[in-house]
Design an enzyme around this catalytic site. Structure first.
Site, PDB file in Angstrom:
ATOM      1  N   ASP A 105     -37.618  43.595  27.038  1.00 23.12           N
ATOM      2  CA  ASP A 105     -38.147  42.333  27.556  1.00 23.12           C
ATOM      3  C   ASP A 105     -37.183  41.614  28.503  1.00 23.12           C
ATOM      4  O   ASP A 105     -37.428  40.477  28.895  1.00 23.12           O
ATOM      5  CB  ASP A 105     -38.486  41.389  26.382  1.00 23.12           C
ATOM      6  CG  ASP A 105     -39.777  41.788  25.694  1.00 23.12           C
ATOM      7  OD1 ASP A 105     -40.793  41.941  26.395  1.00 23.12           O
ATOM      8  OD2 ASP A 105     -39.778  41.954  24.460  1.00 23.12           O
ATOM      9  N   GLU A 143     -36.120  34.334  32.320  1.00 21.24           N
ATOM     10  CA  GLU A 143     -36.224  32.892  32.094  1.00 21.24           C
ATOM     11  C   GLU A 143     -35.852  32.521  30.651  1.00 21.24           C
ATOM     12  O   GLU A 143     -35.411  31.393  30.396  1.00 21.24           O
ATOM     13  CB  GLU A 143     -37.664  32.436  32.346  1.00 21.24           C
ATOM     14  CG  GLU A 143     -37.871  30.970  32.091  1.00 21.24           C
ATOM     15  CD  GLU A 143     -39.300  30.541  32.361  1.00 21.24           C
ATOM     16  OE1 GLU A 143     -39.489  29.773  33.297  1.00 21.24           O
ATOM     17  OE2 GLU A 143     -40.226  30.983  31.638  1.00 21.24           O
ATOM     18  N   ASP A 144     -36.021  33.453  29.718  1.00 16.29           N
ATOM     19  CA  ASP A 144     -35.852  33.083  28.306  1.00 16.29           C
ATOM     20  C   ASP A 144     -34.409  32.962  27.808  1.00 16.29           C
ATOM     21  O   ASP A 144     -34.128  32.067  27.009  1.00 16.29           O
ATOM     22  CB  ASP A 144     -36.655  34.049  27.424  1.00 16.29           C
ATOM     23  CG  ASP A 144     -38.145  33.907  27.693  1.00 16.29           C
ATOM     24  OD1 ASP A 144     -38.612  32.753  27.782  1.00 16.29           O
ATOM     25  OD2 ASP A 144     -38.834  34.926  27.836  1.00 16.29           O
ATOM     26  N   ARG A 170     -34.537  40.265  21.261  1.00 13.88           N
ATOM     27  CA  ARG A 170     -34.102  39.684  22.533  1.00 13.88           C
ATOM     28  C   ARG A 170     -32.753  38.963  22.443  1.00 13.88           C
ATOM     29  O   ARG A 170     -32.213  38.553  23.458  1.00 13.88           O
ATOM     30  CB  ARG A 170     -35.180  38.738  23.075  1.00 13.88           C
ATOM     31  CG  ARG A 170     -36.529  39.427  23.265  1.00 13.88           C
ATOM     32  CD  ARG A 170     -37.419  38.676  24.217  1.00 13.88           C
ATOM     33  NE  ARG A 170     -36.790  38.543  25.529  1.00 13.88           N
ATOM     34  CZ  ARG A 170     -37.276  37.824  26.532  1.00 13.88           C
ATOM     35  NH1 ARG A 170     -38.415  37.196  26.375  1.00 13.88           N
ATOM     36  NH2 ARG A 170     -36.643  37.743  27.687  1.00 13.88           N
ATOM     37  N   ARG A 226     -40.519  30.715  18.701  1.00 17.28           N
ATOM     38  CA  ARG A 226     -39.240  31.185  19.249  1.00 17.28           C
ATOM     39  C   ARG A 226     -38.183  30.082  19.320  1.00 17.28           C
ATOM     40  O   ARG A 226     -37.002  30.360  19.530  1.00 17.28           O
ATOM     41  CB  ARG A 226     -39.450  31.737  20.661  1.00 17.28           C
ATOM     42  CG  ARG A 226     -40.513  32.819  20.792  1.00 17.28           C
ATOM     43  CD  ARG A 226     -40.045  34.127  20.224  1.00 17.28           C
ATOM     44  NE  ARG A 226     -41.044  35.161  20.401  1.00 17.28           N
ATOM     45  CZ  ARG A 226     -41.136  35.937  21.483  1.00 17.28           C
ATOM     46  NH1 ARG A 226     -40.281  35.795  22.467  1.00 17.28           N
ATOM     47  NH2 ARG A 226     -42.061  36.864  21.553  1.00 17.28           N
ATOM     48  N   HIS A 280     -45.341  30.370  24.509  1.00 13.85           N
ATOM     49  CA  HIS A 280     -44.303  29.439  24.931  1.00 13.85           C
ATOM     50  C   HIS A 280     -44.973  28.205  25.531  1.00 13.85           C
ATOM     51  O   HIS A 280     -46.109  28.285  25.996  1.00 13.85           O
ATOM     52  CB  HIS A 280     -43.442  30.055  26.045  1.00 13.85           C
ATOM     53  CG  HIS A 280     -42.463  31.084  25.584  1.00 13.85           C
ATOM     54  ND1 HIS A 280     -42.435  32.364  26.089  1.00 13.85           N
ATOM     55  CD2 HIS A 280     -41.447  31.026  24.690  1.00 13.85           C
ATOM     56  CE1 HIS A 280     -41.444  33.042  25.523  1.00 13.85           C
ATOM     57  NE2 HIS A 280     -40.828  32.256  24.671  1.00 13.85           N
ATOM     58  N   CYS A 319     -41.556  33.407  33.948  1.00 13.48           N
ATOM     59  CA  CYS A 319     -40.651  34.175  33.085  1.00 13.48           C
ATOM     60  C   CYS A 319     -39.771  35.156  33.857  1.00 13.48           C
ATOM     61  O   CYS A 319     -38.735  35.582  33.366  1.00 13.48           O
ATOM     62  CB  CYS A 319     -41.418  35.028  32.078  1.00 13.48           C
ATOM     63  SG  CYS A 319     -42.943  34.347  31.539  1.00 13.48           S
TER      64      CYS A 319
HETATM   65  C1  CIR Z   1     -41.704  38.220  24.834  1.00 18.44           C
HETATM   66  O1  CIR Z   1     -42.596  38.232  23.977  1.00 18.44           O
HETATM   67  O2  CIR Z   1     -40.613  37.712  24.630  1.00 18.44           O
HETATM   68  C2  CIR Z   1     -41.983  38.886  26.169  1.00 18.44           C
HETATM   69  N1  CIR Z   1     -42.789  40.026  25.972  1.00 18.44           N
HETATM   70  C3  CIR Z   1     -42.656  37.902  27.098  1.00 18.44           C
HETATM   71  C4  CIR Z   1     -41.796  36.757  27.441  1.00 18.44           C
HETATM   72  C5  CIR Z   1     -42.456  35.791  28.332  1.00 18.44           C
HETATM   73  N2  CIR Z   1     -41.548  34.786  28.731  1.00 18.44           N
HETATM   74  C6  CIR Z   1     -41.881  33.538  29.026  1.00 18.44           C
HETATM   75  O3  CIR Z   1     -43.020  33.134  28.852  1.00 18.44           O
HETATM   76  N3  CIR Z   1     -40.916  32.737  29.446  1.00 18.44           N
END
Ligand code: CIR
Length: 253
Positions: free
Chosen positions: A60, A65-66, A85, A131, A161, A248
């Site tokens: 991922d 962005e995360d 992650r 999260r 999110h 993201c």
């Molecule tokens: C996740 O579930 O962490 C990734 N597959 C998708 C993350 C999406 N990120 C976001 O909305 N900032």
């Protein structure tokens, strides 16, 4: 105005990432093409791109962005709530440190993911998702206060999110999906409701003079065109299969 964006090329392991949607497995070759188009679109909006190499151990990790938050004068390394992650922070931190002198870190037991952070001018909304937890949000509120910014928590239901369901477009305009339409914190903003059938487009990007929205959502495109925005559309369908949206895929500053 933004001048730079950090992105990370999808890894071959991309299809092994986390997803809650049933849209089939992403096709790696197409994801690479779409990612390239995404980069070209950001460049066309005036951004210099800092492209990081794929991380095979972190499927991922293209969703940069995360693991980090970037503001004008400081940045925050987050602590993703998704176990798979958590390790991404080790790989984003050195890049963030190259560009920011003041870098904070969310510490255990806090968890926080960038997708839950919506900035509206000098105020920050923090989505309390699966999260992002209380400790993570409280740590961010302290960091914001130190930097003369404010913030508040937003209870979330239905969406992964916070920014899955809204995007701030600047000038007091915010795109909101039905799930967030009644949220009182947005009362002073001009809410542009994204139709239930076009919900995925609630995650869009205002970059300098442009608004980038995903391909295939004609109603919201028409509305934004009418409002006078310069709208660009791009296909990010392979990323949608993995629950990712436009925001993201980059860190913009
Ligand atoms: C996740 O579930 O962490 C990734 N597959 C998708 C993350 C999406 N990120 C976001 O909305 N900032």
């Amino acid at each position: 105005m933004f001048s730079k964006a950090i992105v990370r090329k999808p890894s071959r392991s991309f299809e092994n990432g986390i997803t809650s949607v049933d849209l089939g497995k992403p096709i790696y070759k197409n994801a690479i093409i779409q990612h390239r188009n995404y980069i070209d679109t950001l460049k066309a909006c005036g951004l210099e791109i800092i492209e990081l190499p794929p991380l095979e151990d972190f499927p991922d990790s293209t969703f940069v962005e995360d693991p980090a938050l970037v503001f004008e004068n400081f940045a925050v390394i987050t602590r993703p709530g998704a176990e798979s992650r958590k390790g991404e922070i080790l790989f984003i931190k050195p890049i963030v440190e190259e560009h920011f002198q003041e870098v904070y870190e969310v510490k255990s037991p806090g968890t926080l993911e960038g997708g839950d952070i919506l900035r509206v001018e000098n105020h920050v909304f923090i989505g309390m998702s699966e999260r992002t937890n209380e400790s993570g949000a409280d740590q961010l509120l302290e960091i914001l206060k130190t930097n003369q910014m404010s913030g508040e928590k937003v209870e979330l239901h239905e969406i992964l999110h916070l920014k899955t369901g809204c995007s701030y477009l600047g000038d007091g305009n915010i795109l909101v999906s039905p799930a967030l339409f009644d949220f009182k914190g947005f009362h002073s903003l001009n809410k542009i409701l994204v139709d239930k059938n076009e919900e995925y487009a609630a995650n869009s990007l205002r970059i300098n003079n442009f608004v980038i929205i995903p391909d295939g959502f004609p109603k919201i495109k028409e509305e934004l065109d009418k409002m006078g925005y310069f709208v660009k559309t791009i296909d990010v369908s392979e990323f949608r299969k993995m629950d990712g949206g436009l925001s993201c895929l980059s860190l913009r500053f």
